[in-house]
Enzyme design. Structure first.
Site, short mmCIF file in Angstrom:
data_model
loop_
_atom_site.label_atom_id
_atom_site.label_comp_id
_atom_site.label_asym_id
_atom_site.label_seq_id
_atom_site.Cartn_x
_atom_site.Cartn_y
_atom_site.Cartn_z
N MET A 1 -5.87 -2.92 -5.73
CA MET A 1 -5.96 -3.02 -4.10
C MET A 1 -5.76 -1.35 -3.90
O MET A 1 -5.57 -0.36 -4.59
CB MET A 1 -5.17 -3.79 -3.21
CG MET A 1 -5.50 -5.26 -3.45
SD MET A 1 -4.43 -6.30 -2.71
CE MET A 1 -5.45 -7.75 -2.29
N GLY A 2 -6.23 -1.27 -2.48
CA GLY A 2 -6.19 0.25 -1.98
C GLY A 2 -7.68 0.73 -1.38
O GLY A 2 -8.17 1.29 -2.17
N ARG A 3 -7.56 0.31 -0.21
CA ARG A 3 -9.10 0.62 0.53
C ARG A 3 -8.99 2.20 0.80
O ARG A 3 -10.13 2.92 0.83
CB ARG A 3 -9.03 0.05 2.12
CG ARG A 3 -9.37 -1.76 1.66
CD ARG A 3 -10.49 -1.81 0.93
NE ARG A 3 -11.67 -2.00 1.94
CZ ARG A 3 -12.89 -2.36 1.32
NH1 ARG A 3 -13.35 -2.76 0.24
NH2 ARG A 3 -13.92 -2.31 2.11
N GLU B 1 -9.82 -0.14 -5.32
CA GLU B 1 -11.05 -0.84 -4.55
C GLU B 1 -11.87 0.31 -3.68
O GLU B 1 -13.10 0.15 -3.59
CB GLU B 1 -10.79 -1.99 -4.06
CG GLU B 1 -9.73 -1.80 -2.91
CD GLU B 1 -9.28 -3.04 -2.20
OE1 GLU B 1 -9.94 -4.00 -2.07
OE2 GLU B 1 -8.20 -3.14 -1.53
N TYR C 1 -5.11 -10.68 -5.33
CA TYR C 1 -4.02 -11.16 -4.59
C TYR C 1 -2.78 -11.16 -5.60
O TYR C 1 -1.53 -11.29 -5.50
CB TYR C 1 -4.02 -12.63 -4.18
CG TYR C 1 -4.75 -12.67 -2.94
CD1 TYR C 1 -4.76 -11.71 -1.76
CD2 TYR C 1 -5.75 -13.68 -2.56
CE1 TYR C 1 -5.48 -11.67 -0.55
CE2 TYR C 1 -6.36 -13.66 -1.25
CZ TYR C 1 -6.26 -12.70 -0.50
OH TYR C 1 -7.03 -12.88 0.68
N LEU C 2 -3.05 -11.30 -6.91
CA LEU C 2 -1.95 -11.48 -7.91
C LEU C 2 -1.01 -10.16 -7.96
O LEU C 2 0.11 -10.32 -8.12
CB LEU C 2 -2.76 -11.50 -9.42
CG LEU C 2 -3.21 -12.77 -9.88
CD1 LEU C 2 -4.10 -13.25 -9.24
CD2 LEU C 2 -3.65 -12.58 -11.51
N GLN C 3 -1.41 -8.99 -7.53
CA GLN C 3 -0.61 -7.89 -7.59
C GLN C 3 0.49 -7.81 -6.47
O GLN C 3 1.30 -6.99 -6.57
CB GLN C 3 -1.39 -6.73 -7.53
CG GLN C 3 -2.30 -6.21 -6.22
CD GLN C 3 -3.25 -5.48 -6.70
OE1 GLN C 3 -3.26 -4.26 -6.44
NE2 GLN C 3 -4.59 -6.09 -6.51
N ARG C 4 -0.08 -8.53 -5.33
CA ARG C 4 0.91 -8.64 -4.30
C ARG C 4 1.92 -9.79 -4.20
O ARG C 4 2.96 -9.92 -3.39
CB ARG C 4 0.54 -8.29 -2.87
CG ARG C 4 -0.62 -9.55 -2.41
CD ARG C 4 -1.06 -8.87 -1.13
NE ARG C 4 -1.43 -10.42 -0.34
CZ ARG C 4 -2.49 -10.44 0.84
NH1 ARG C 4 -2.84 -8.94 1.17
NH2 ARG C 4 -2.76 -11.21 1.34
N ASP D 1 0.73 -1.17 0.08
CA ASP D 1 -0.16 0.05 0.22
C ASP D 1 0.89 1.28 0.10
O ASP D 1 0.31 2.27 -0.09
CB ASP D 1 -0.87 -0.02 1.08
CG ASP D 1 -1.94 -0.82 1.09
OD1 ASP D 1 -2.60 -1.35 -0.31
OD2 ASP D 1 -2.48 -1.56 2.13
#
Lengths: 405, 405
Positions: free
Chosen positions: A185-187, A242, A292-295, A141
């Site tokens: 991702m990124g809440r 996200e 999850y692929l990105q991390r 993040d």
């Protein structure tokens, strides 16, 4: 004199280079004659005395460790509060640390985990057990304060930007009318969703629109931007976080769930945007939810990111041996062009439990893109390729067995 | 004597190695003294006389071409029917081919495009214009008959299996209770959704369940399998094909859209499964929708796949020069261990417009996995890594300019 012993913890969500920090910790400790135990599942394993001993594991396996995605010792979200809030946790920790003769603690985690590290820097004062505590950051993040960047981010950004670039090439070949939405991702912050914007540096067009949590979503403005992109380029590729919110600060998926669906929203914001484009414009958008692929994408790690992750682990051990405590090993940037950096110390008390926002000057004037200043920041973090070994056509991620203590 | 001239067409959805075939075509033609024109946007560009001339483009750029994802000349779904159904299309084609002195046609496409190629093999009989026609396959779906495999599939499979392996490592580190669903492409066949099963060859656990279009979805059986996976492994990773169907043969997303949503289904089958698990088991599943990423991932191409794509393009040109027509250059497998193969000819009339199902003996007895026979088939196709050049941390996919004719 007994051999000094370090306890290493991985905490929070994994990254593609978390284990590169672990490798840096263990290899450095071996050079310095320090024994390394690791807790299974982060603080949970420490509290429950579930420790493993890395000392007998071969150098070859420790070198392999750096390539493995995930947190190889196990992670958890278990945190530890202030001494006065949960003295029993502290006393359980003391018992475990004393039993194993551990006086060095290295916590490898994100803001919550580093908050725990900050509190634990006072361990001796509260419990009488001498303990030096150093934090090493990790998070895709990139929201840790102090450090210029966090290990894990550069690799996630590299994966997101590379795949956006690739999909952009694919879209161009299919001709006009295509809409593609990639949900990152990124809440709370736009660090990840902004990264695909780098895909344009080589003359690519995608992404045409970037939707960040920092810019409240306005439906009419968004639809007009899609229309404009389709008119100008024949296509529209969108990178969306996200955690996209509306003007009231609610997640758009949440705010619109009842009105649009009459039931709980199941997909993410990418699917929700696709539904909006279908209803309002009759467009059929393709949606990629990277999840999850990105991390976990160990096959496309940034060599810079991996080197930084390793060196922070290394410095953490050196600092512990030098008697330092209460600090985080972070990155200080010395220059953008050429990119120069050094590992620098940041007080854990200035880092823990805080969140670094995506800066306003990284966001373009219309709110749908990034600035050159952001690209100058981002590009060096993605520099260099570190491929894992492959076997039978797939990354060779054979697991390492750690003997329990 | 005029220089012979070949027209090269890319048709249908792109793959990560479609341009490797283009490279094979152009480099071979250069060696043989054949001029290569290419149509913009496949058959659409041929019918509209939108051609480009590759002859003046540097050898360096042609070598770069092989690394670029997408179909660099543009693709379309425009097809051409039988002569008696659309003589005007055939006569427009004749005019274009005659105008440019083209007597060799090489169509690089999937089953529909190769069906067109099969029909066009009769071009001279219907139009009087001498035309040799050769097909070169491409499709990530691997559903072409005759050939042992189709270029594009090995690379898509490698990306899907590698990412499943990586996510599996990430999940293990997070401990018990995790459910992950990865949605692969594949409307009609399970070739793509089955590929992640290879992630288990190195001792990994994921995926625990594979859901193929060939196995009608049964809700109770599926839920029991998820329960069993969670009980045995603490986790459940699922690979699902977008085209999952129920017992009546309808897509599950379609069949359940009104009952579950009361409106058009927006997400894919992955989101739909996540909703099911939420309702029936209270589980919060993560969903990755891989979408275009799986066919555009030039950064993780199978070297075997790229070499086959290249050599099929090469053979196609050689066969045209040798006066052959009406054939597809495909792959004949000679052995699994060691993997040996050769380019072989298949009559276009046996290939076009047909679809190769995922064989029943590739599916495990319970319907939720694959057999060793499938892995023996798949693994060689993913063998070897072909990385593109990188620049500033991203794949160097700078576009090539093709001069219009």
């Amino acid at each position: 004199m007994n051999q000094p012993r370090l306890l290493y913890l991985q905490s929070g969500g994994p990254t593609a280079v978390l284990n590169a920090s672990a490798q840096g910790v263990i290899e450095t400790a071996r050079k310095l004659g320090i024994s390394v135990y690791a807790a299974r599942d982060g603080l949970a394993g420490l509290l429950e005395d579930r420790l493993v001993n890395t000392d007998g594991v071969s150098d070859h396996d420790i070198a392999r460790l750096g390539f493995l995605p995930g947190g190889h010792f196990g992670v958890s979200r278990r945190m530890i509060g202030r001494f006065d809030k949960c003295p029993e946790d502290w006393l359980r920790m003391k018992a475990v640390l004393a039993r194993h003769g551990i006086h060095y603690l290295l916590i490898n985690g994100g803001n919550g985990s580093l908050g725990c590290a900050a509190r634990l820097a006072d361990f001796q004062r509260h419990t009488g057990h001498a303990l030096h505590v150093i934090g090493v950051p990790k998070t895709i993040d990139n929201d840790l304060v102090g450090t210029d960047n966090s290990p894990g981010y550069g690799s996630a950004a590299k994966f997101l930007a590379s795949t956006m670039l690739e999909v952009g090439m694919d879209m161009i070949s299919m001709g006009r009318g295509r809409v593609f939405i990639m949900e990152a991702m990124g809440r709370h912050t736009g660090w990840l969703a902004a990264a695909p914007a780098a895909a344009r540096i080589h003359g690519g067009q995608a992404p045409h629109i970037v939707l960040l949590p920092e810019v409240p979503f306005e439906q009419d403005k968004f639809l007009a931007a899609v229309d404009a992109s389709l008119a100008a380029h024949g296509q529209c590729a969108i990178s969306v976080a996200e955690g996209l919110v509306d003007a009231s600060g609610r997640f758009v998926t949440e705010a619109n769930a009842s009105a649009v669906y009459g039931h709980e929203q199941l997909g993410g914001v990418g699917s929700w945007l696709a539904g909006l484009l279908k209803r309002e414009r009759g467009l059929s958008a393709h949606v990629a939810q990277v999840d999850y692929l990105q991390r976990a994408a160990g096959h496309l790690v940034s060599a810079t990111d991996a080197a930084q992750a390793y060196q922070m682990g290394q410095k953490g051990v050196e600092w512990l041996q030098a008697g330092r405590s209460g600090e985080m090993a972070g990155i200080r940037r010395l220059s953008d062009h050429p990119y120069r950096w050094e590992v620098a110390a940041f007080p854990l008390s200035d880092v823990g439990d805080l969140e670094k926002a995506f800066p306003a000057h990284f966001i373009s004037a219309d709110g749908y893109g990034v600035t050159q200043v952001f690209l100058d920041y981002l590009l060096p973090l993605m520099e260099g390729e570190r491929m894992p070994p492959f076997r039978q056509g797939l990354p060779d991620y054979r697991r390492i067995e750690w003997p329990p203590v």
